[in-house]
Write a protein that holds these residues in place. Structure first.
Motif, PDB file in Angstrom:
ATOM      1  N   ASN A  25       8.986  -5.643  33.075  1.00 31.35           N
ATOM      2  CA  ASN A  25       7.813  -6.038  32.291  1.00 31.35           C
ATOM      3  C   ASN A  25       8.196  -6.154  30.820  1.00 31.35           C
ATOM      4  N   LEU A  85       7.063  -7.223  26.892  1.00 29.74           N
ATOM      5  CA  LEU A  85       5.935  -7.399  25.975  1.00 29.74           C
ATOM      6  C   LEU A  85       6.459  -7.894  24.632  1.00 29.74           C
ATOM      7  N   ASN A 120      -0.304 -12.650  17.033  1.00 31.02           N
ATOM      8  CA  ASN A 120      -0.137 -13.209  18.379  1.00 31.02           C
ATOM      9  C   ASN A 120      -0.560 -14.677  18.408  1.00 31.02           C
ATOM     10  N   GLU A 158       6.376 -15.460  25.375  1.00 29.60           N
ATOM     11  CA  GLU A 158       5.687 -15.299  26.658  1.00 29.60           C
ATOM     12  C   GLU A 158       5.816 -16.567  27.504  1.00 29.60           C
ATOM     13  N   ARG A 202       7.703 -16.976  31.141  1.00 35.11           N
ATOM     14  CA  ARG A 202       6.602 -16.895  32.108  1.00 35.11           C
ATOM     15  C   ARG A 202       7.025 -17.150  33.555  1.00 35.11           C
ATOM     16  N   ARG A 236       4.049 -10.558  28.809  1.00 37.58           N
ATOM     17  CA  ARG A 236       2.783 -10.609  28.074  1.00 37.58           C
ATOM     18  C   ARG A 236       3.110 -10.730  26.587  1.00 37.58           C
ATOM     19  N   SER A 237       2.125 -11.169  25.821  1.00 35.86           N
ATOM     20  CA  SER A 237       2.251 -11.129  24.364  1.00 35.86           C
ATOM     21  C   SER A 237       0.951 -10.586  23.796  1.00 35.86           C
ATOM     22  N   ARG A 272      -4.859 -11.957  20.843  1.00 35.04           N
ATOM     23  CA  ARG A 272      -4.998 -10.898  21.851  1.00 35.04           C
ATOM     24  C   ARG A 272      -4.368  -9.647  21.256  1.00 35.04           C
ATOM     25  N   ASP A 321      -1.057  -2.127  27.589  1.00 30.95           N
ATOM     26  CA  ASP A 321       0.077  -3.033  27.403  1.00 30.95           C
ATOM     27  C   ASP A 321       1.364  -2.241  27.157  1.00 30.95           C
TER      28      ASP A 321
END
Length: 92
Positions: A3, A5, A11, A19, A23, A31-32, A41, A47
């Motif tokens: 995972n 981040l 963002n 991201e 992807r 995620r970002s 976000r 997160d």
């Protein structure tokens, strides 16, 4: 599955690009998020807990998540990509 981040203050350009680039990689989930209240976000405790690897774009941004999520980041590394704030979304 790893995972990943990506964190930047708003963002808006660089972290969403990271991201998007990762992807569809079969071995990572990505995620970002941002640290600013004005972020597209905003990063949450979930997160940070979810992330195996955390990337920030510049050295000066490393302390923002550390200040906000001190205990959650105790055993996690924050990696600095050294990508200056001169790129738009998906710039090469």
């Amino acid at each position: 599955m790893t995972n990943i981040l990506f964190i930047f203050s708003r963002n808006k350009w660089r972290s969403p690009t990271g991201e998007q680039v990762w992807r569809n990689h079969p071995e990572v989930a990505v995620r970002s998020a941002g640290t600013s209240p004005k972020a597209r976000r905003t990063a949450t405790a979930k997160d940070i807990q979810w992330a195996d690897v955390i990337f920030v774009m510049e050295e000066k941004l490393k302390n923002r998540p550390k200040a906000q999520f001190t205990r959650l980041l105790e055993y996690k590394d924050i990696n600095i990509l050294n990508i200056p704030d001169e790129y738009q979304y998906m710039d090469e």
